[in-house]
Every structure is written in C-alpha cells, then in structure tokens.
Design an enzyme around this catalytic site. Sequence first.
Site, PDB file in Angstrom:
ATOM      1  N   LYS A  25       0.835  -1.205   0.000  1.00  0.00           N
ATOM      2  CA  LYS A  25       0.000   0.000   0.000  1.00  0.00           C
ATOM      3  C   LYS A  25       0.873   1.259   0.000  1.00  0.00           C
ATOM      4  O   LYS A  25       0.666   2.175  -0.799  1.00  0.00           O
ATOM      5  CB  LYS A  25      -0.896   0.010   1.243  1.00  0.00           C
ATOM      6  N   ASN A  26       1.865   1.310   0.907  1.00  0.00           N
ATOM      7  CA  ASN A  26       2.656   2.534   1.052  1.00  0.00           C
ATOM      8  C   ASN A  26       3.518   2.812  -0.178  1.00  0.00           C
ATOM      9  O   ASN A  26       3.824   3.974  -0.470  1.00  0.00           O
ATOM     10  CB  ASN A  26       3.523   2.459   2.312  1.00  0.00           C
ATOM     11  N   ARG A 102      -4.262  10.826   3.936  1.00  0.00           N
ATOM     12  CA  ARG A 102      -3.076  11.688   4.042  1.00  0.00           C
ATOM     13  C   ARG A 102      -2.171  11.597   2.819  1.00  0.00           C
ATOM     14  O   ARG A 102      -1.485  12.549   2.479  1.00  0.00           O
ATOM     15  CB  ARG A 102      -2.245  11.269   5.249  1.00  0.00           C
ATOM     16  N   CYS A 126      -5.389   8.609   9.200  1.00  0.00           N
ATOM     17  CA  CYS A 126      -5.496   8.014  10.542  1.00  0.00           C
ATOM     18  C   CYS A 126      -5.220   9.048  11.626  1.00  0.00           C
ATOM     19  O   CYS A 126      -4.338   9.885  11.488  1.00  0.00           O
ATOM     20  CB  CYS A 126      -4.477   6.884  10.702  1.00  0.00           C
ATOM     21  N   ARG A 131       1.161  14.691  12.326  1.00  0.00           N
ATOM     22  CA  ARG A 131       2.025  14.354  11.186  1.00  0.00           C
ATOM     23  C   ARG A 131       2.103  15.584  10.297  1.00  0.00           C
ATOM     24  O   ARG A 131       1.449  15.672   9.270  1.00  0.00           O
ATOM     25  CB  ARG A 131       1.459  13.154  10.419  1.00  0.00           C
ATOM     26  N   PRO A 132       2.874  16.580  10.709  1.00  0.00           N
ATOM     27  CA  PRO A 132       2.880  17.844   9.975  1.00  0.00           C
ATOM     28  C   PRO A 132       3.508  17.688   8.585  1.00  0.00           C
ATOM     29  O   PRO A 132       4.312  16.790   8.368  1.00  0.00           O
ATOM     30  CB  PRO A 132       3.730  18.760  10.850  1.00  0.00           C
ATOM     31  N   ILE A 133       3.114  18.596   7.703  1.00  0.00           N
ATOM     32  CA  ILE A 133       3.685  18.531   6.354  1.00  0.00           C
ATOM     33  C   ILE A 133       4.718  19.634   6.140  1.00  0.00           C
ATOM     34  O   ILE A 133       5.094  19.928   5.011  1.00  0.00           O
ATOM     35  CB  ILE A 133       2.579  18.606   5.273  1.00  0.00           C
ATOM     36  N   ASP A 134       5.192  20.228   7.243  1.00  0.00           N
ATOM     37  CA  ASP A 134       6.135  21.343   7.079  1.00  0.00           C
ATOM     38  C   ASP A 134       7.399  20.932   6.336  1.00  0.00           C
ATOM     39  O   ASP A 134       7.948  21.709   5.556  1.00  0.00           O
ATOM     40  CB  ASP A 134       6.473  21.987   8.430  1.00  0.00           C
ATOM     41  N   LEU A 135       7.872  19.677   6.530  1.00  0.00           N
ATOM     42  CA  LEU A 135       9.093  19.250   5.833  1.00  0.00           C
ATOM     43  C   LEU A 135       8.850  19.112   4.330  1.00  0.00           C
ATOM     44  O   LEU A 135       9.749  19.394   3.531  1.00  0.00           O
ATOM     45  CB  LEU A 135       9.613  17.932   6.411  1.00  0.00           C
ATOM     46  N   ASP A 316       4.678   0.947  11.883  1.00  0.00           N
ATOM     47  CA  ASP A 316       3.488   0.281  11.346  1.00  0.00           C
ATOM     48  C   ASP A 316       3.366  -1.181  11.790  1.00  0.00           C
ATOM     49  O   ASP A 316       2.372  -1.830  11.486  1.00  0.00           O
ATOM     50  CB  ASP A 316       3.485   0.346   9.805  1.00  0.00           C
ATOM     51  N   ARG A 408      -8.497  -0.193   4.328  1.00  0.00           N
ATOM     52  CA  ARG A 408      -7.540   0.757   3.755  1.00  0.00           C
ATOM     53  C   ARG A 408      -6.179   0.112   3.523  1.00  0.00           C
ATOM     54  O   ARG A 408      -5.398   0.614   2.711  1.00  0.00           O
ATOM     55  CB  ARG A 408      -7.372   1.967   4.679  1.00  0.00           C
TER      56      ARG A 408
END
Length: 430
Positions: A25-26, A102, A126, A131-135, A316, A408
């Site tokens: 999946k990932n 996400r 989830c 889980r910030p997206i700043d990076l 995970d 999922r």
Amino acid sequence: MLSMDKIIIEGGKRLSGTIPVSGAKNAALTLLPCALLTEEPLTLRNLPRLADIDGFQHLMTQFGVSTAIAGARPEDFGRVMTLQATRVTSTTAPYDLVRKMRASILVLGPMLARAGEATVSLPGGCAIGNRPIDLHLKVLEAIGAQIELAAGYVRAIAPDGGLPGGRYTFPVVSVGATENALMAAVLARGTSTFHNAAREPEIIDLCRMLEAMGAQIEGIGTSDLTVHGVERLHGATYRVMSDRIEAGSYACAAAITGGEVTLKGANFEEMEATVQVLRDAGVTVEAVDGGMHVSADGPIRPVTASTAPYPGFATDMQAQLMALLCRAEGTSVLTETIFENRYMHVPELNRMGANIETSGRTAIVHGVPKLTGAEVMATDLRASMSLVIAGLAAEGQTQVHRLYHLDRGYERLEEKLSLLGAQVERVGDG
C-alpha cells in the site's frame, strides 16, 4: 463509501498454509502520482485492491488522468492499472478527497514539476498523532518552489521555466517529504541533493520506477540522494513491491496461534528488523524460495523493542507485535518513537484480557495465560489488525467493528485468513 461491516472471529484455530503477500500500500500510493510526471501511459502491476488505492485513483481522475484496470478475475489478488495524464486539467486536490487520505499530499511534488503549480488541501487520514507537512513544504522551497498557505490549502508555484533544483538536509527522517522531493526534483532544470533522506524500501521502489521512466538518481538506498533533473520522463510498466507490513502482520498472526505459514512473495531482506524481533520472541522465521516461512511451536518470549525509521523496527508493526506479546511468558517493553498517539489499541486489547500499561511513549505488556473474545473497536489501520491477531488466539468470539480502517490497508483479509484455516466472517454492522 465507508464500510460499516464488522469481522467475527472464532478464536483458537491454528493457522497453517500458504498465502500471497499483496503489493505494498505505502509503495503504491507513492507510485500512482508519478503518472502526473509524463503524458505517456504508466502501468502498475501487483497493485493491491484497497480502499486507499481506489481513493487515490479517484483523486487522479480529478486531475484529468485516465485510469484503466486490466480485466482481473475476481479471485485474483492484485490488479494491473494503467494511468495516463495526457494533459493535466486541474492542479487542485480538493478537501473532500484529501481529508480521507493523508497520502494525497504526494501529488504536490509531481504536479508542481509537471504543471508548474499545485494546490492541495491539508490532509486527513489516521488519527495517530501529529504528522505535519512542514518538511514537505521546506524541501520544495529549497529546490525553488514558492509556497503559500491559505484557507486550509497549500499552494506551491515553480518559477517560469521550472524548478531550478537545490539542496536540503532533513532535520528528521520523513518518508513522505522525501517522496515528494524526489518526484518534484526529477523534472527540475538543475541538480537537487537531499541529505538525511528516508531509506525505506518504498523509497527505493519509487526511485527504481522513476529510473524506469528516465529519471537520473544517485545514492538509491542511502540517506544521500542526488537527482539530476531531466527534460521529460516517459511511460513505463512497473511491478509494485510486496507489502512488508502485511507480511509482518500475518507472521504475528501465525505466531500467536502456534501456527506455520508460508508468505509467498514476502521480501526477507526488507524485513530484517521485524524478523529479528520475531526471532527474539521465539518465533522461527526463515527465507524460502519466493517468500518467507514462519512457525511457532514453543512459548512466546518477552521482548524489548523501539520503533525507528528504516532500517529500524517499523512503527506500522508496533500494534501487531503488541498483540503477539500479550501472550508472551513475561513482560515486554515497547517504545513508540515515531507517532505520539499510537497506543489507541491498548484499551481494546485490555478488554480482551490483556494486561498492558502505557506511560507516554512506552507500553509495558505483561503476558497473560489467555485472551478472551470481546466486542472491540478499530481506531486506526494497524490497531485494527492488532485486534484481529488477538482475536485469532482468544477463547470464544471476537467482533471487530469499524472495518473500514482494515480495508484501507489489508487486501481481502478474511479470505486470506480463511485460506489459513481461521474461522472468520465479515457481516454488516447493522
């Protein structure tokens, strides 16, 4: 449409047999947006049948990407999908699609590279912590993008003539940000260098497919990646890697039932940390031709383990390992270093007779002689699998509600478990 089904498990059946491991999946969710990088067809083989994949396919059609699924037989695991972005008709990923998943943020890099701009809603997914997206945004800025944030959306704009390229050192390892950076950099005018990049097998899979499309990437498999931008990419046919998390999950299921299972297609080399932890717990895990063999005939031993970025023990896999350790002879200690809210399965496991205490990022798992079936609620994707694993070993009947989390990430779970002799049934949760 969310599945409101539940799964009913009659515990105590020893798992035995062979099942195929599905496509990852990932990895698949990272390979799909690569179709935006070329006007030629991109064909993905071994694509798992999952709700997240269907959701991402829907998102791609939003951008004008045509998708076709080869006629697979219903009994087949995996699919073949061809995507073609002859022209991109929209550069916006709207809230109603992104909030459910996400991984939608992964269209930011390739869309920016191909169309020169991208507008993406801040993501959902989830509820396992911050889980910030700043990076993602910082690395895109480092290779020349201009970033604007407004009304819950991120807008990234490339200068006229495309991204110039640049260099960025990740302050912490981020799989998603590394993936977005790679997809943006492959069509840049110049060279981009990324230090402290993620090294997950899914990143390697992405690099290999981008290479198959004509990208130039050095340092694949290391934490230092150099991307020489090319003028254009072409189509390709690529097989999605097998799912190491799914394989690890079924290994835990086999072990907790004292079973013996062959996982066809599992990649032993990519699962070293999981294999080591299982062996520490007294489980026999061996590479066999075309897969992996797992068996457990003695007691489960307690272990101490910490999650870490690859090649460490995957976050995970933490919930599934915890379920297994509920039956260990002694006390195990698990430390979650990646996400701060990833013990939501603990109260549910305790409802089944487990004895687990948590303090901050540490969980103390006191092994118990038996688990007992109960009605439990899935809280996130991997947590739901931990409840299924516990249910397989529990005395009596376990009902796991909110199956949409499982759908999922686990392709046709009840079919695979049934192949191994488990007594499981999916029913409407009316």
